[in-house]
Motif scaffolding. Structure first.
Motif, PDB file in Angstrom:
ATOM      1  N   MET A 110       0.828  -1.223   0.000  1.00 39.73           N
ATOM      2  CA  MET A 110       0.000   0.000   0.000  1.00 39.73           C
ATOM      3  C   MET A 110       0.863   1.275   0.000  1.00 39.73           C
ATOM      4  SD  MET A 110      -3.154  -0.643   2.593  1.00 39.73           S
ATOM      5  CE  MET A 110      -4.663  -1.341   1.973  1.00 39.73           C
ATOM      6  N   ILE A 111       2.103   1.134   0.403  1.00 39.33           N
ATOM      7  CA  ILE A 111       2.961   2.323   0.538  1.00 39.33           C
ATOM      8  C   ILE A 111       3.265   2.899  -0.847  1.00 39.33           C
ATOM      9  CG2 ILE A 111       5.143   3.228   1.490  1.00 39.33           C
ATOM     10  CD1 ILE A 111       3.054   2.058   3.571  1.00 39.33           C
ATOM     11  N   GLY A 112       3.020   4.188  -1.003  1.00 44.43           N
ATOM     12  CA  GLY A 112       3.297   4.881  -2.266  1.00 44.43           C
ATOM     13  C   GLY A 112       2.418   4.443  -3.416  1.00 44.43           C
ATOM     14  N   ALA A 113       1.245   3.869  -3.102  1.00 44.65           N
ATOM     15  CA  ALA A 113       0.452   3.219  -4.158  1.00 44.65           C
ATOM     16  C   ALA A 113      -0.771   4.021  -4.619  1.00 44.65           C
ATOM     17  CB  ALA A 113      -0.004   1.847  -3.680  1.00 44.65           C
ATOM     18  N   TYR A 114      -1.064   5.173  -4.012  1.00 45.72           N
ATOM     19  CA  TYR A 114      -2.348   5.824  -4.291  1.00 45.72           C
ATOM     20  C   TYR A 114      -2.196   7.208  -4.915  1.00 45.72           C
ATOM     21  CZ  TYR A 114      -3.900   1.870  -1.699  1.00 45.72           C
ATOM     22  OH  TYR A 114      -4.119   0.572  -1.313  1.00 45.72           O
ATOM     23  N   ASP A 115      -3.075   7.492  -5.885  1.00 44.02           N
ATOM     24  CA  ASP A 115      -3.072   8.780  -6.580  1.00 44.02           C
ATOM     25  C   ASP A 115      -3.878   9.833  -5.825  1.00 44.02           C
ATOM     26  OD1 ASP A 115      -1.747   7.688  -8.988  1.00 44.02           O
ATOM     27  OD2 ASP A 115      -3.580   6.484  -9.079  1.00 44.02           O
ATOM     28  N   PHE A 116      -4.797   9.349  -4.994  1.00 42.00           N
ATOM     29  CA  PHE A 116      -5.587  10.274  -4.164  1.00 42.00           C
ATOM     30  C   PHE A 116      -5.801   9.629  -2.802  1.00 42.00           C
ATOM     31  CE2 PHE A 116      -9.937  11.910  -2.886  1.00 42.00           C
ATOM     32  CZ  PHE A 116      -9.464  13.141  -2.437  1.00 42.00           C
ATOM     33  N   VAL A 117      -5.447  10.381  -1.766  1.00 44.38           N
ATOM     34  CA  VAL A 117      -5.621   9.913  -0.383  1.00 44.38           C
ATOM     35  C   VAL A 117      -6.590  10.881   0.288  1.00 44.38           C
ATOM     36  CG1 VAL A 117      -4.454   9.518   1.832  1.00 44.38           C
ATOM     37  CG2 VAL A 117      -3.285   8.940  -0.317  1.00 44.38           C
ATOM     38  N   TYR A 118      -7.587  10.317   0.969  1.00 45.37           N
ATOM     39  CA  TYR A 118      -8.587  11.162   1.632  1.00 45.37           C
ATOM     40  C   TYR A 118      -8.676  10.776   3.101  1.00 45.37           C
ATOM     41  CZ  TYR A 118     -13.018  13.184   3.021  1.00 45.37           C
ATOM     42  OH  TYR A 118     -13.982  13.880   3.689  1.00 45.37           O
ATOM     43  N   GLU A 119      -8.606  11.781   3.933  1.00 45.06           N
ATOM     44  CA  GLU A 119      -8.717  11.550   5.374  1.00 45.06           C
ATOM     45  C   GLU A 119      -9.585  12.635   5.999  1.00 45.06           C
ATOM     46  OE1 GLU A 119      -8.720  10.740   8.319  1.00 45.06           O
ATOM     47  OE2 GLU A 119      -8.080  12.459   9.469  1.00 45.06           O
ATOM     48  N   ALA A 120     -10.633  12.232   6.714  1.00 50.24           N
ATOM     49  CA  ALA A 120     -11.461  13.189   7.453  1.00 50.24           C
ATOM     50  C   ALA A 120     -11.654  12.686   8.875  1.00 50.24           C
ATOM     51  CB  ALA A 120     -12.816  13.371   6.787  1.00 50.24           C
ATOM     52  N   LEU A 121     -11.241  13.447   9.821  1.00 54.37           N
ATOM     53  CA  LEU A 121     -11.558  13.302  11.249  1.00 54.37           C
ATOM     54  C   LEU A 121     -10.912  12.096  11.936  1.00 54.37           C
ATOM     55  CD1 LEU A 121     -15.416  14.120  11.128  1.00 54.37           C
ATOM     56  CD2 LEU A 121     -13.480  15.693  10.965  1.00 54.37           C
ATOM     57  N   THR A 122      -9.989  11.417  11.251  1.00 54.31           N
ATOM     58  CA  THR A 122      -9.339  10.259  11.885  1.00 54.31           C
ATOM     59  C   THR A 122      -8.091  10.679  12.660  1.00 54.31           C
ATOM     60  OG1 THR A 122     -10.172   8.836  10.141  1.00 54.31           O
ATOM     61  CG2 THR A 122      -8.394   7.945  11.473  1.00 54.31           C
ATOM     62  N   ILE A 123      -7.312  11.596  12.079  1.00 51.29           N
ATOM     63  CA  ILE A 123      -6.098  12.050  12.766  1.00 51.29           C
ATOM     64  C   ILE A 123      -6.465  12.568  14.153  1.00 51.29           C
ATOM     65  CG2 ILE A 123      -4.245  13.777  12.732  1.00 51.29           C
ATOM     66  CD1 ILE A 123      -4.408  13.620   9.619  1.00 51.29           C
ATOM     67  N   GLN A 124      -7.520  13.369  14.199  1.00 49.21           N
ATOM     68  CA  GLN A 124      -7.906  13.993  15.474  1.00 49.21           C
ATOM     69  C   GLN A 124      -8.533  13.005  16.450  1.00 49.21           C
ATOM     70  OE1 GLN A 124     -10.750  16.702  13.578  1.00 49.21           O
ATOM     71  NE2 GLN A 124     -12.366  15.816  14.831  1.00 49.21           N
ATOM     72  N   SER A 125      -8.866  11.816  15.962  1.00 46.31           N
ATOM     73  CA  SER A 125      -9.537  10.856  16.842  1.00 46.31           C
ATOM     74  C   SER A 125      -8.553  10.105  17.735  1.00 46.31           C
ATOM     75  CB  SER A 125     -10.386   9.881  16.027  1.00 46.31           C
ATOM     76  OG  SER A 125      -9.571   8.951  15.354  1.00 46.31           O
ATOM     77  N   LEU A 126      -7.251  10.307  17.480  1.00 42.27           N
ATOM     78  CA  LEU A 126      -6.234   9.732  18.378  1.00 42.27           C
ATOM     79  C   LEU A 126      -5.597  10.831  19.217  1.00 42.27           C
ATOM     80  CD1 LEU A 126      -6.328   7.429  16.069  1.00 42.27           C
ATOM     81  CD2 LEU A 126      -4.183   6.780  17.139  1.00 42.27           C
TER      82      LEU A 126
END
Ligand SMILES: C[S@@+](CC[C@H](N)C(=O)[O-])C[C@H]1O[C@@H](n2cnc3c(N)ncnc32)[C@H](O)[C@@H]1O
Length: 206
Positions: A110-126
């Motif tokens: 999975m490392i370096g494998a994606y053209d678009f990465v989407y993240e909402a509200l997960t970083i802040q959940s830790l």
């Protein structure tokens, strides 16, 4: 505390409230409006044939569905087995790869494998002690020239509110830059809520 202990309550919440989305505080059962705006401006066909996208901490999967419907080959991960089972049930007819994964323990393919990465509200959940590590893990997924959209609450410095969640301060976005991606655009949008009244909408590129 290890990060696993900080993440364990998510599975309990989804399992104990399976098919009762009104009990999942962040579940609106529709795609994030900022994501939809991004997808309207960046339809997959302008990026070549079926670019690969990944959703981090996908929850109940509505954002993954929007990305898949925009033409991306879409993978969506969540640490919660029940959340992923629920997504698979909800979107049984969609071509989306829903996977149980801990963002801190991603397989090397999975490392370096994606053209678009989407993240909402997960970083802040830790809790904040895991902030740099989770940001590095998420940033590691971008392929060369990939883009990443990050949505997170802005910390209200005047609030005494204890987490979860733990909204971000702007300096923490620099962890992305340390992880090798550049900040292309940053907006602070007004969205009053019981968590804070503002959100970061940050677009990065590798
Ligand atoms: C606050 S919810 C946000 C869900 C969704 N992104 C949204 O905007 O509605 C955070 C999600 O991240 C997931 N999560 C928490 N820790 C995780 C980890 N270490 N790896 C993958 N997913 C995680 C939780 O199970 C939960 O679904």
């Amino acid at each position: 505390m290890r990060h696993k202990e900080s993440c364990a309550w998510f599975e309990e919440l989804y399992k104990n409230n399976y098919n009762q989305s009104e009990k999942i505080p962040w579940a609106s059962m529709r795609a994030n409006a900022h994501l939809l705006e991004y997808l309207q401006k960046n339809p997959a066909c302008e990026k070549g044939c079926k670019p690969k996208a990944i959703v981090i901490g996908c929850g109940l999967g509505d954002d993954a569905k929007a990305i898949a419907n925009a033409g991306y080959a879409t993978t969506a991960i969540d640490i919660s087995e029940s959340a992923i089972a629920w997504c698979k049930e909800r979107f049984i007819d969609e071509d989306i790869e829903f996977l149980v994964h801990d963002v801190f323990e991603l397989p090397s393919e999975m490392i370096g494998a994606y053209d678009f990465v989407y993240e909402a509200l997960t970083i802040q959940s830790l809790p904040p002690q895991f902030r740099e590590a989770i940001i590095r893990a998420i940033a590691s997924l971008l392929a060369p020239k990939a883009e990443m959209l990050v949505i997170a609450h802005v910390k209200d410095e005047s609030s005494k509110r204890a987490g979860p969640p733990w909204p971000l301060v702007q300096e923490e976005l620099e962890y992305f830059i340390h992880a090798g991606v550049s900040l292309e655009a940053l907006e602070v949008v007004q969205e009053p809520s019981h968590i804070s009244d503002q959100k970061f909408k940050a677009l990065f590129r590798r």
